[in-house]
Design an enzyme around this catalytic site. Structure first.
Site, PDB file in Angstrom:
ATOM      1  N   ASP A 104      16.231 -17.009 -22.424  1.00 54.82           N
ATOM      2  CA  ASP A 104      16.047 -15.575 -22.644  1.00 54.82           C
ATOM      3  C   ASP A 104      14.596 -15.182 -22.912  1.00 54.82           C
ATOM      4  OD1 ASP A 104      18.606 -14.742 -22.196  1.00 54.82           O
ATOM      5  OD2 ASP A 104      19.191 -14.623 -24.297  1.00 54.82           O
ATOM      6  N   GLY A 125      17.228 -13.645 -13.825  1.00 54.90           N
ATOM      7  CA  GLY A 125      15.775 -13.711 -13.823  1.00 54.90           C
ATOM      8  C   GLY A 125      15.219 -14.663 -14.854  1.00 54.90           C
ATOM      9  N   LYS A 126      15.928 -15.773 -15.106  1.00 56.26           N
ATOM     10  CA  LYS A 126      15.508 -16.716 -16.141  1.00 56.26           C
ATOM     11  C   LYS A 126      14.979 -18.031 -15.568  1.00 56.26           C
ATOM     12  CE  LYS A 126      19.059 -14.952 -19.333  1.00 56.26           C
ATOM     13  NZ  LYS A 126      20.270 -15.316 -20.122  1.00 56.26           N
ATOM     14  N   VAL A 127      15.632 -18.521 -14.501  1.00 55.29           N
ATOM     15  CA  VAL A 127      15.346 -19.856 -13.986  1.00 55.29           C
ATOM     16  C   VAL A 127      15.216 -19.806 -12.473  1.00 55.29           C
ATOM     17  CG1 VAL A 127      16.247 -22.214 -13.733  1.00 55.29           C
ATOM     18  CG2 VAL A 127      16.559 -20.992 -15.880  1.00 55.29           C
TER      19      VAL A 127
END
Length: 360
Positions: free
Chosen positions: A272, A316-318
């Site tokens: 996050d 949209g994290k990894v």
């Protein structure tokens, strides 16, 4: 043994069981990744299929993280691998500059690592008697591993005493764990190789976003209750500061890779930081470029211990370009991955991040 304890035992006829010393006679021995070279077996596994090939690909990604001069590596730990024999493995990763920050459960850091730093041990269960019998003996069980509850209470009270010694104000978990490391380094450690002390000495910050969900919680509650009885102030943990500080590290680091053992809160908390950085106006923040997760959780309950890595990409994290899920019990595969990376030696050329100094 108190009446309270007896009331928690369903079959009080077992209270006088004298087998405690016998059951706590075989300490868990923590694996040393420097003592064996896993490169040949990892290379051979890469020519196989199923979990073997997944592990070999994960090892390749981890080595790529270590070779990437711009990549900062965050170690994420959930579950009981430290109790199960990986405690010295994690310490070696810090000593060898193979990780730059750590996010973990409170149990990993306090109930297991700090607990052993106080001179206590985890024990192999040669047999598993009725759990009510274990309760009557004050033995706690993690699968096939035992802990002496009376020793764990020593850990609780030690955490409370450290809290008592601090200025009464808000602390992030990183700040408090730093104080634990300092306390150990000041001559109080009975085992010198703990993760908490080693991370403190190498400026590697440790975050526990659910810190109170551990042995630390009991000590901190006692600290607050005692302070209230005295009419005085007490320290508190600031969970927002945890999130802010780890996001500060993500912003500073730029390119990041995740080595995740288990999942849950530490995993989601770490992922996050990308979104949090965007909320703070850092529109150019990179998603986590590399990611490995070793877990036994799957997607049947709609979670996989906080989403698969592919699913995290939708948030949209990894990045999905360099990610690998390894579905295996971590103590069976993590030593191979870590030994492979250690003996390939890319860590020898890495710049030290010393992220803990960001907060001095």
């Amino acid at each position: 043994m108190t009446t309270d304890t007896l009331n928690k035992v369903q079959d009080t006829s077992k209270v006088n069981d004298t087998r405690k010393a016998e059951l706590l006679s075989s300490p868990v021995e923590h694996i040393d990744i420097t003592d064996f070279d896993a490169r040949p077996i990892v290379e051979a596994m890469g020519k196989m299929s199923f979990t073997s090939r997944d592990l070999a690909n994960a090892a390749k990604i981890y080595n790529t993280m270590l070779e990437d001069k711009d990549c900062s590596i965050i170690l994420v730990i959930a579950g009981s691998t430290s109790a199960g024999g990986c405690m010295d493995l994690y310490t070696q990763l810090v000593k060898s500059n193979m990780v730059d920050a750590i996010v973990a459960t409170g149990a990993t850091i306090v109930d297991m690592d700090f607990f052993e730093a106080l001179g206590h041990k985890h024990y192999q269960a040669k047999e598993i008697p009725d759990d009510d019998t274990l309760r009557s003996l004050y033995i706690d069980r993690i699968y096939d591993t035992y802990i002496d509850e009376e020793q764990l209470q020593d850990c609780d009270h030690t955490i409370g005493r450290i809290a008592d010694s601090l200025e009464p104000r808000a602390y992030s978990s990183r700040e408090f764990i730093k104080e634990m490391g300092k306390w150990l380094a000041d001559g109080n450690a009975k085992k010198p190789n703990s993760l908490v002390q080693t991370a403190y000495e190498h400026d590697v910050p440790i975050f526990c976003p659910a810190f109170v969900d551990s042995s630390a919680g009991f000590g901190l509650v006692k600290h607050q209750v005692d302070a209230m009885k005295r009419g005085g102030r007490y320290m508190v943990l600031d969970a927002i500061a945890d999130f802010r500080e780890l996001t500060d590290i993500k912003i500073k680091a730029g390119t990041t890779g995740l080595l995740m053992i288990g999942g849950g809160v530490p995993k989601n908390f770490t992922q996050d930081t990308v979104v949090c950085a965007e909320i703070l106006g850092h529109d150019d923040v990179e998603v986590h470029k590399y990611a490995i997760q070793i877990t036994v959780a799957d997607v049947r309950d709609g979670a996989c211990s906080s989403s698969t890595l592919q699913e995290a990409a939708s948030w949209g994290k990894v990045s999905t370009a360099m990610e690998q899920m390894v579905f295996a019990e971590a103590t069976s595969v993590l030593p191979l991955l870590a030994s492979d990376a250690y003996h390939r030696g890319a860590w020898k050329n890495r710049a030290k991040r010393a992220f803990a100094k960001l907060f001095d």
